[in-house]
Design an enzyme around this catalytic site. Sequence first.
Site, short mmCIF file in Angstrom:
data_model
loop_
_atom_site.label_atom_id
_atom_site.label_comp_id
_atom_site.label_asym_id
_atom_site.label_seq_id
_atom_site.Cartn_x
_atom_site.Cartn_y
_atom_site.Cartn_z
N GLY A 1 -0.48 5.99 2.99
CA GLY A 1 -1.23 6.83 3.44
C GLY A 1 -2.32 6.75 4.60
O GLY A 1 -2.56 7.41 5.57
N GLY B 1 -11.29 3.86 0.99
CA GLY B 1 -12.30 4.81 1.67
C GLY B 1 -13.57 3.98 2.23
O GLY B 1 -14.55 4.40 2.66
N CYS C 1 -5.41 -28.60 5.82
CA CYS C 1 -4.48 -27.71 6.51
C CYS C 1 -4.50 -28.24 7.90
O CYS C 1 -5.23 -28.54 8.56
CB CYS C 1 -5.05 -26.15 6.78
SG CYS C 1 -4.35 -25.15 7.89
N ASP D 1 0.94 -1.18 0.04
CA ASP D 1 -0.07 -0.16 0.16
C ASP D 1 1.09 1.28 0.07
O ASP D 1 1.98 1.00 0.23
CB ASP D 1 -0.98 -0.01 1.15
CG ASP D 1 -0.19 0.15 2.64
OD1 ASP D 1 -0.92 -0.01 3.47
OD2 ASP D 1 1.03 0.24 2.50
N SER D 2 0.45 2.22 0.09
CA SER D 2 1.02 3.68 -0.33
C SER D 2 1.73 4.01 1.16
O SER D 2 2.49 4.98 1.11
CB SER D 2 0.11 4.72 -0.95
OG SER D 2 -0.95 5.21 0.19
N ASP E 1 -7.88 -7.37 0.97
CA ASP E 1 -6.76 -7.75 1.88
C ASP E 1 -7.56 -7.44 3.37
O ASP E 1 -8.47 -6.33 3.27
CB ASP E 1 -5.85 -6.87 1.86
CG ASP E 1 -6.03 -5.45 2.24
OD1 ASP E 1 -6.38 -4.59 1.61
OD2 ASP E 1 -5.47 -5.26 3.47
N GLN F 1 -11.82 7.32 -4.54
CA GLN F 1 -12.23 7.66 -3.06
C GLN F 1 -13.55 8.28 -3.51
O GLN F 1 -14.27 8.18 -4.36
CB GLN F 1 -11.11 8.69 -2.50
CG GLN F 1 -10.08 7.94 -2.00
CD GLN F 1 -10.26 7.15 -0.91
OE1 GLN F 1 -11.28 7.15 -0.03
NE2 GLN F 1 -9.21 6.20 -0.44
#
Length: 375
Positions: free
Chosen positions: A96, A219, A309, A93-94, A269, A192
């Site tokens: 931010g 957002g 699993c 991610d950035s 995510d 956004q």
Amino acid sequence: MSDGFSFTLEASDGPARLGVIETPRGKIRTPAFMPVGTAGTVKAMPPDNVRATGADIVLGNTYHLMLRPGAERVAALGGLHKFMNWPHAILTDSGGFQVMSLAKLRKLTEEGVAFQSHIDGAPHMLTPERSIEIQCLLGADIQMQLDECPAIPIAHGAARESMLLSVRWAERSRRAFEEKAAPGQALFGIVQGANYDDLRRESLARLLELDFPGYAVGGLAVGEGRAEMFRVLEIVAPEMPAGRPRYLMGVGKPADIVGAVARGMDMFDCVAPTRSGRHGQAWTRRGPINIKNAAFADDPEPLDPSLDCPASRDYSKAYLHHLFRAGEYLGPMLLTWHNLAYYQALMAGMRAAIAAGRFGAFVARFREETGETIL
Ligand SMILES: CNc1nc2cc(C(=O)NN)ccc2[nH]1
């Protein structure tokens, strides 16, 4: 195929989509769930186990990695894939969103966000250009523009100003990316506009002019509630290009993901499976349980023997209950492992259902088994 990154839409069943993203580090089958590997690790999980659950891609957080161990240091050590021993795809991610939620003394201007590290108080500045530089130093296969994710409720005027800032940052991110990125890496734009239909449409239209290889919806999952989140997706998803991946950031619980796939989203995510697993919550076909509950003290059955699993199949709930009551490290490890396997099995089930044109039946069965109503 654009220099190593491509998306192929393989099938649709209503708005639900089946696809494949090709990257130089392997394929990503969509709908895809990306385990969150915040500080260069999916917490409590060796990377081979993450892969064995079925994950094709993990998420790294730029904010955390830029503060510790530092992007230049990771680059000097061969990049994030080598550093964390994960040879498959990575999305970063950035930074931010986490600057606004974790950092101290933040000052947001046209230039970017000035802040102090929550770790040691050191001053930092995150601009669209610096965020791209960091993501390129990490070597991320999919990178995100720097944007502003406003808290809600927010007035329409302020939401438009914020959205337009994010569009200007999208342009700057794109220019920086074109200078710095390696072949095969991709930059996604982020839609956004809070929960205003006109602003969401305007944000998408302005981003489409910049022509990104993929688009995220940001957002959301910021307290608006599932119904409102779905309402925004019903506005935005149909106007997103069918031939590009659609990434819903920060989502979500299983029912959120099933509902978002049903509305045309491809990538997800969320910290839910890993964070809740560390605290004793196990996601099952019948909904979540808390393993610390006394009801499981004598339960000889595993969490879900149908999952391939070890954590889901080879340990009784009574044993897992004991591990948590005793504060043993193995407890959070096994529940994290199981939750990620459950999430990947959910994604694989949706992919198979869409491929077979049975997604409606999948949703109906999910509703029935989990008791989830709003989807
Ligand atoms: C857990 N909820 C949640 N919402 C998010 C939104 C963003 C976003 O808009 N980034 N630009 C990122 C992470 C998020 N996580």
